[in-house]
Design an enzyme around this catalytic site. Structure first.
Site, PDB file in Angstrom:
ATOM      1  N   THR A   1      -4.525   9.597   4.372  1.00  0.00           N
ATOM      2  CA  THR A   1      -5.147   8.800   3.632  1.00  0.00           C
ATOM      3  C   THR A   1      -6.617   8.679   4.282  1.00  0.00           C
ATOM      4  O   THR A   1      -7.532   9.445   3.750  1.00  0.00           O
ATOM      5  CB  THR A   1      -4.433   7.345   3.658  1.00  0.00           C
ATOM      6  OG1 THR A   1      -4.153   6.864   5.035  1.00  0.00           O
ATOM      7  CG2 THR A   1      -2.943   7.352   2.702  1.00  0.00           C
TER       8      THR A   1
ATOM      9  N   LYS B   1       0.692  10.895   9.862  1.00  0.00           N
ATOM     10  CA  LYS B   1      -0.429  10.268   9.448  1.00  0.00           C
ATOM     11  C   LYS B   1      -0.603   8.999   9.919  1.00  0.00           C
ATOM     12  O   LYS B   1       0.109   8.241  10.361  1.00  0.00           O
ATOM     13  CB  LYS B   1      -0.448  10.502   8.057  1.00  0.00           C
ATOM     14  CG  LYS B   1       0.333   9.236   7.147  1.00  0.00           C
ATOM     15  CD  LYS B   1       0.027   8.081   7.039  1.00  0.00           C
ATOM     16  CE  LYS B   1      -1.378   8.042   6.209  1.00  0.00           C
ATOM     17  NZ  LYS B   1      -1.871   6.451   6.424  1.00  0.00           N
TER      18      LYS B   1
ATOM     19  N   THR C   1       4.632   4.527  13.998  1.00  0.00           N
ATOM     20  CA  THR C   1       3.316   4.722  13.350  1.00  0.00           C
ATOM     21  C   THR C   1       3.008   4.663  11.964  1.00  0.00           C
ATOM     22  O   THR C   1       4.142   4.185  11.353  1.00  0.00           O
ATOM     23  CB  THR C   1       2.722   5.867  14.052  1.00  0.00           C
ATOM     24  OG1 THR C   1       1.123   5.978  13.595  1.00  0.00           O
ATOM     25  CG2 THR C   1       3.448   7.156  13.213  1.00  0.00           C
TER      26      THR C   1
ATOM     27  N   GLU D   1      -9.846   5.290  12.761  1.00  0.00           N
ATOM     28  CA  GLU D   1     -10.917   5.064  11.882  1.00  0.00           C
ATOM     29  C   GLU D   1     -12.271   4.621  12.479  1.00  0.00           C
ATOM     30  O   GLU D   1     -12.413   3.657  13.538  1.00  0.00           O
ATOM     31  CB  GLU D   1     -10.783   3.998  11.129  1.00  0.00           C
ATOM     32  CG  GLU D   1      -9.703   4.277   9.968  1.00  0.00           C
ATOM     33  CD  GLU D   1      -9.295   3.294   9.092  1.00  0.00           C
ATOM     34  OE1 GLU D   1      -8.531   3.371   8.227  1.00  0.00           O
ATOM     35  OE2 GLU D   1      -9.296   2.130   9.502  1.00  0.00           O
TER      36      GLU D   1
ATOM     37  N   ASN E   1     -13.199   0.397   6.176  1.00  0.00           N
ATOM     38  CA  ASN E   1     -12.276  -0.683   5.694  1.00  0.00           C
ATOM     39  C   ASN E   1     -12.939  -1.615   4.746  1.00  0.00           C
ATOM     40  O   ASN E   1     -12.303  -2.180   3.887  1.00  0.00           O
ATOM     41  CB  ASN E   1     -12.139  -1.232   6.958  1.00  0.00           C
ATOM     42  CG  ASN E   1     -10.766  -0.724   7.669  1.00  0.00           C
ATOM     43  OD1 ASN E   1      -9.695  -0.452   7.263  1.00  0.00           O
ATOM     44  ND2 ASN E   1     -11.166  -0.011   8.708  1.00  0.00           N
TER      45      ASN E   1
ATOM     46  N   THR F   1     -13.175   0.878  -2.797  1.00  0.00           N
ATOM     47  CA  THR F   1     -14.113   1.037  -3.761  1.00  0.00           C
ATOM     48  C   THR F   1     -14.389   2.597  -4.068  1.00  0.00           C
ATOM     49  O   THR F   1     -13.850   3.329  -3.289  1.00  0.00           O
ATOM     50  CB  THR F   1     -15.327   0.245  -3.278  1.00  0.00           C
ATOM     51  OG1 THR F   1     -15.547   0.896  -1.972  1.00  0.00           O
ATOM     52  CG2 THR F   1     -15.120  -1.315  -3.146  1.00  0.00           C
TER      53      THR F   1
END
Length: 405
Positions: A153, A179, A190, A276, A400, A405
């Site tokens: 993702t 992932k 996870t 991230e 995040n 969007t």
């Protein structure tokens, strides 16, 4: 940018396990987002799942199906979590399993469903079902790399690991993919991880092997402290290796568990390295605690502190933030004079305050590195624990803030 990751390693095929991927357009366009893993008949499966009370419909259904018997197929979609979707989510998960079962000629309960992506949006079962024929046609023992990419993702790189060990004079393979990049503070595993071996293993030993591996790997990582609604880790065993079935706790079981743990450890660390917005890979080691819980409380308090994490991002040796985190971790009757704290090999805290030999230049040299170890010795026992985490960057906020969007 992933810290210290150079792409996928060699992923050895696992006899009796095939994977196929397809682009179903569930959320992403122009990329694979659907995976089918086929386990040879007679194989066995084990799993651990999220403890989040709002667990996703596929988690609930996968638990139920696994309790009913060994799986023949794992069905994974990315882009939509099918979580927070109420009764309609369960209907969608059941319909997904039924669609695959109809094509594969097996019972629906032999399919374990898994989803990852946006929470709260209906899963488009029609698109998923339409992608299944292509995924089945793509089934191959060499399908690990394509599958690893399809389950991503916000990941920036695919994650995989593989080991081969000798048991009873035969080569046994353990290969896995995972992932995960954000919403990482597992309370079992996870985001999603799938590990397979060709070893013949009893169901009881397989579950024990997985739980032991998960506790040392996926249960010791955190990016942001958020436990997902969809966390799942699955270990399947095809039984194709020509060795006696592993039923007890002898050398064969130990060797297999070591290999599974090594694969899970590599996958778990890859998730942190690809956290991230991460620019730092941080190991937090806590020694000298009275018990495991005490050590973990200190480690996670450090790893979850926004002030500590932003200091790491800035490469700022603001060691007072680490000191404060240790102090608020809830350790009862802490002897401050017994505590030492190190950045790498540099001692920053000793005897209740800054180490007299510490210099800002020494601390800065450690903080400039992409991989940093923080070591806390509580000086009150023999327990020790270790967790891995990331810094907190501007990019994490952007990812995040813009996720939907």
């Amino acid at each position: 940018m992933a810290v210290g990751l150079q792409g996928l390693p060699v992923l050895h095929p696992v006899p009796g396990v095939r994977l196929g991927a397809a682009a179903a357009g569930i959320r992403y366009q122009g990329r694979d987002d659907l995976v089918v893993l086929e386990l040879a008949e007679g194989g066995r499966g084990a799993a651990v799942f999220t403890r989040n009370a709002f667990c996703a419909a596929p988690v609930t259904l996968a638990r139920r199906h696994l309790a009913a018997g060994a799986p023949r197929f794992l069905l994974v979609n990315s882009g939509n979590a099918n979580a927070g979707t109420g009764a309609a989510g369960m209907v969608a998960a059941e319909a997904s399993c039924a669609a695959l079962a109809g094509l594969a000629g097996c019972a629906a309960q032999a399919v374990l469903p898994f989803s990852t992506g946006v929470i709260g949006e209906p899963l488009n079962v029609e698109r998923l079902a339409a992608g299944l024929p292509a995924a089945l046609a793509d089934l191959s023992e060499a399908g690990w790399e394509r599958a690893a990419r399809a389950i991503m993702t916000t990941d920036t790189v695919a994650k995989g690991a593989s080991r081969q060990v000798v048991i009873e004079g035969r080569t046994v393979t353990v290969t896995g993919i995972a992932k995960g990049s954000g919403m990482i503070r597992p309370d079992m595993a996870t985001m999603l991880a799938y590990v397979a071996t060709d070893a013949p293993v009893s169901a009881e030993r397989l579950q024990e092997c997985l739980e032991e591996a998960v506790n040392e790997s996926f249960n010791r990582i955190t990016v942001d402290g958020d436990t997902s609604t969809n966390d799942a880790c699955v270990l399947v065993a095809s039984g194709r290796a020509e060795i006696p079935e592993i039923q007890g706790y002898g050398p064969a079981f130990e060797t297999l568990c070591e290999a599974v743990t090594a694969v899970c450890m590599e996958l778990a660390q890859a998730i942190i390295r690809d956290g991230e917005g991460a620019t730092k890979f941080i190991t937090v080691e806590v020694l000298g605690g009275r018990d495991e819980r005490e050590c973990l409380d200190v480690a996670y308090t450090i790893a979850h502190s926004p002030l500590v994490k932003t200091a790491f991002h800035a490469s700022d040796p603001n060691w007072g933030r680490i000191l404060a985190a240790v102090g608020r971790a809830g350790v009862e009757e802490m002897d401050l004079d017994a505590v030492t704290i190190r950045l790498g090999e540099v001692c920053i805290v000793r005897d209740g305050g800054r180490d007299p030999a510490y210099t800002e230049a020494a601390g800065q040299a450690v903080m400039n590195e992409p991989e940093i170890t923080v070591t806390v010795d509580l000086g009150r026992g023999d327990a020790k624990e270790r967790v891995w985490t990331t810094d907190l960057s501007y990019e994490y906020v952007r990812i995040n803030a813009e996720y939907r969007t």
